[in-house]
Design a protein around this motif. Sequence first.
Motif, PDB file in Angstrom:
ATOM      1  N   PRO A 212       0.803  -1.228   0.000  1.00 43.31           N
ATOM      2  CA  PRO A 212       0.000   0.000   0.000  1.00 43.31           C
ATOM      3  C   PRO A 212       0.829   1.268   0.000  1.00 43.31           C
ATOM      4  O   PRO A 212       0.353   2.313   0.427  1.00 43.31           O
ATOM      5  CB  PRO A 212      -0.777  -0.149   1.295  1.00 43.31           C
ATOM      6  CG  PRO A 212       0.228  -0.803   2.219  1.00 43.31           C
ATOM      7  CD  PRO A 212       1.029  -1.729   1.362  1.00 43.31           C
ATOM      8  N   TYR A 213       2.069   1.171  -0.438  1.00 43.42           N
ATOM      9  CA  TYR A 213       2.956   2.332  -0.323  1.00 43.42           C
ATOM     10  C   TYR A 213       2.681   3.375  -1.409  1.00 43.42           C
ATOM     11  O   TYR A 213       2.802   4.576  -1.165  1.00 43.42           O
ATOM     12  CB  TYR A 213       4.406   1.871  -0.403  1.00 43.42           C
ATOM     13  CG  TYR A 213       4.768   0.823   0.602  1.00 43.42           C
ATOM     14  CD1 TYR A 213       4.973   1.157   1.939  1.00 43.42           C
ATOM     15  CD2 TYR A 213       4.883  -0.517   0.235  1.00 43.42           C
ATOM     16  CE1 TYR A 213       5.300   0.190   2.871  1.00 43.42           C
ATOM     17  CE2 TYR A 213       5.202  -1.492   1.163  1.00 43.42           C
ATOM     18  CZ  TYR A 213       5.405  -1.140   2.481  1.00 43.42           C
ATOM     19  OH  TYR A 213       5.725  -2.090   3.401  1.00 43.42           O
ATOM     20  N   PHE A 214       2.315   2.922  -2.609  1.00 40.15           N
ATOM     21  CA  PHE A 214       2.153   3.838  -3.735  1.00 40.15           C
ATOM     22  C   PHE A 214       0.863   3.517  -4.475  1.00 40.15           C
ATOM     23  O   PHE A 214       0.314   2.399  -4.359  1.00 40.15           O
ATOM     24  CB  PHE A 214       3.343   3.738  -4.700  1.00 40.15           C
ATOM     25  CG  PHE A 214       4.667   4.042  -4.066  1.00 40.15           C
ATOM     26  CD1 PHE A 214       5.114   5.349  -3.940  1.00 40.15           C
ATOM     27  CD2 PHE A 214       5.460   3.018  -3.567  1.00 40.15           C
ATOM     28  CE1 PHE A 214       6.326   5.618  -3.341  1.00 40.15           C
ATOM     29  CE2 PHE A 214       6.672   3.280  -2.975  1.00 40.15           C
ATOM     30  CZ  PHE A 214       7.108   4.591  -2.862  1.00 40.15           C
ATOM     31  N   SER A 215       0.379   4.496  -5.243  1.00 42.97           N
ATOM     32  CA  SER A 215      -0.822   4.353  -6.061  1.00 42.97           C
ATOM     33  C   SER A 215      -0.557   4.960  -7.427  1.00 42.97           C
ATOM     34  O   SER A 215       0.380   5.745  -7.610  1.00 42.97           O
ATOM     35  CB  SER A 215      -2.017   5.043  -5.395  1.00 42.97           C
ATOM     36  OG  SER A 215      -1.793   6.445  -5.292  1.00 42.97           O
ATOM     37  N   VAL A 216      -1.400   4.584  -8.415  1.00 41.98           N
ATOM     38  CA  VAL A 216      -1.247   5.080  -9.770  1.00 41.98           C
ATOM     39  C   VAL A 216      -2.604   5.550 -10.282  1.00 41.98           C
ATOM     40  O   VAL A 216      -3.641   4.913 -10.012  1.00 41.98           O
ATOM     41  CB  VAL A 216      -0.649   3.986 -10.691  1.00 41.98           C
ATOM     42  CG1 VAL A 216      -1.552   2.782 -10.768  1.00 41.98           C
ATOM     43  CG2 VAL A 216      -0.357   4.540 -12.078  1.00 41.98           C
TER      44      VAL A 216
END
Length: 803
Positions: A212-216
């Motif tokens: 869950p560290y990054f999103s796009v």
Amino acid sequence: MLTRNCLLLFLWGLVNEGSVSSLRPPSPPLGRSRTGREHARSSAGPMRNGAAGFQRVKRGWVWNQFFVLEEYMGSDPQYVGKLHTDLDRGDSAVKYTLSGEGAGSIFTIDQTTGDIHALRSLDREEKPYYTLRAQAVDIDTNRPLEPESEFVIKVQDINDNEPKFLEGPYMASVPEMSPVGTYVTQVTATDADDPTYGNSARVVYSILHGQPYFSVDPKTGVIKTALPNMDREVKEQYQVLIQAKDMGGQLGGLAGTTTINISLSDVNDNPPRFSKSFFHLRVPESSAVGSAVGRIKAHDLDIGKNAEVEYTIVPGDGGAMFDITTNEHNQEGILILKRPLDYETKKAYTFKVDASNAHLDPRFQSFGAFKDTATVKINVLDVDEPPVFNKPSYVMDVYEDTPAGTIIGAVTAQDLDASSSPVRYSIDWKSDLDSYFDIDPVEGTISTNELLDRESIAQHNISIVATKLNSPVLTSRVAVTVHVLDINEFPPELASPYETFVCENAKVGQVIQTFSAKDQDLPSAGQQFSFRSPKEDLKNKNFTIRDFGNNTAGIVTKRGGFRRRLQEIYFLPVVIDDNGYPPKSSTGTLTIRVCGCESDGSLLTCSAEAIFLPVGLSTGALIAILLCIVILLVIVVLYVGLRRQKKKETLMSSKEDIRDNVIHYDDEGGGEEDTHAFDMGTLRNPKVVKENLYRRDIKPEMKRGPRPAISQDSADIRDFINQRLKEHDTDNSAPPYDSLATYAYEGDGSVAESLSSIESLAIDLEEDYDYLSDWGPRFKTLAGIFGEQSETQSDSTTTENTH
């Protein structure tokens, strides 16, 4: 595909209902056909405006299909459409022709029916449409019945291209402790399909790995942080896997992926911290002003300029006696003496030291003060009695390959007298001849002076000497044992250079070789090895590595049907890891040879004779041929050696001749009668050669009186030779080597005696020369010459007597 075909059939039905279309130059664009009602109006009589005799010309084309599917895989040519003119009554009197792009090679037309077919599969990404021209002509006269019309066949797109990231893999960085939604980077995928038709080129982005560290963002491909307070000191590197899927992300769409390596950059979010809250130092009262009396250090988890520490002494008891500075290399705090020390006046000083960051980040000031405080106590030493160590002996441990200058322990000696004289420490040089260690003379801390190697020396026994400063004669000694601990410094390697074989009839999953590893580190017992294939060799279709978990592994076949004719040798890399600290690994190479085997797996042969020898030639025949070749080579070598040895012996015999500088020539003259091949005068001294010399190949005439024979013991000859020797000795132009000098003198050592004309004058003219024939072939010509002359003289004498 079924939905698309149904849609095309539906469009075909709609167009086919319209029936006839009328074309007039310039041709109307394709895809538009006139309705039946318009056709009826066009075929009506005179116009309603009353223009007598004016009637619209009725001519028309009808084509029912203007699209062709790309990547058509059917067995029959793909149907494109149909051409038709109103003048075609169905009696086969009209011929349809097709020209333009791809006519005849890609598209073909039935000249009678007007049906157009595509001969091969088309790719829209290669060419999206084709422009063609059609015409109807009379089949007999080849006269055009209709003006030439131009139309377009468009290649209808299908989803046959997946999205691609042209710039991947990506590298990005974002500051640690960034809030949620902080921009990191943006990725872009391109799809070669038609963006104007359907959803084949509509790309949607998603994250496969990295949550869950990054999103796009699914539409733009922008990557942002999705988790707050990500700490670099906890985890610095992240790998994110992004997927781009066409068809709007629906089921059945094609997808492509790319990797993004994201690193967290450091910010000053950690204050410096002392390893302990109390530091105890001892300083001799004789320490010079300005000298370093001790070191303390506060550690900061940040890096770079965020880890720079500033030390300050808190004003108070004893703070005025010392100052502190920062070592820029290791961020240590160095205590410096500002004033002279006096043990009788004050024996100890206690003060506090603050450690703080030089570069603060205002975002984290709310976390509290970015500093730490420790207490420092400095005892002033003044010892008059011999020092006493606080232990009878010391044992210290140090890992091998520890950097030079690392402190491994300390010894402590004190003067129990009231004078408390300072103590200096030193190492007895006899116990440390190679200077492996060093000791702080004030603190007693022992440090390494160079890298230690456990494999060379596992234990060092040194002697530490403690000397009172005021009484150098009073000393004490203590034994220090330093154990060098082993570290994992050698990578594992194969136990031996394995060479194995695989049978041509090997089966899939067969273990053809078991191997193990070894390590030079100690101890050998308890070491654990693991075996695996390199990442770049995971797709090896021939062999794989299977780890048995007991420090051994095996080579396993992944296929069967190996053939020596195709490839005889395979090389299989294997990665070996150990369980040491730090872990070490190495890559070895296993050689696998393809061999012929029996059906039960027993080895027959690994040689390549079956590959290169013709059918029917056995091993015995090959050995016989090779043996004959070897015998012939030995005969040739012996013959050449004998010839060379013979030439060498001839040359050596000529060099060992007693004469000086006898020059050998390979030239052979024409015999005794040849007077032109070689000038005999060059062998004589030009000063003693007379002009009227007689030829040596004929009998001289009697014109002078008899001359006595010249003996070798003649004084004239000796004088002449001595004169010539003196001339040669004093001649500056003479060569610096011995030479053969010719004195026009012939000896009498020959069995034929002398043939010179010097003695020939005293011989009777009536002498018989037949004895010359008995001297051998070399005098045969000479005997013939004198024999003829004797016969001539005898005939002359007989003639004179007759007269």
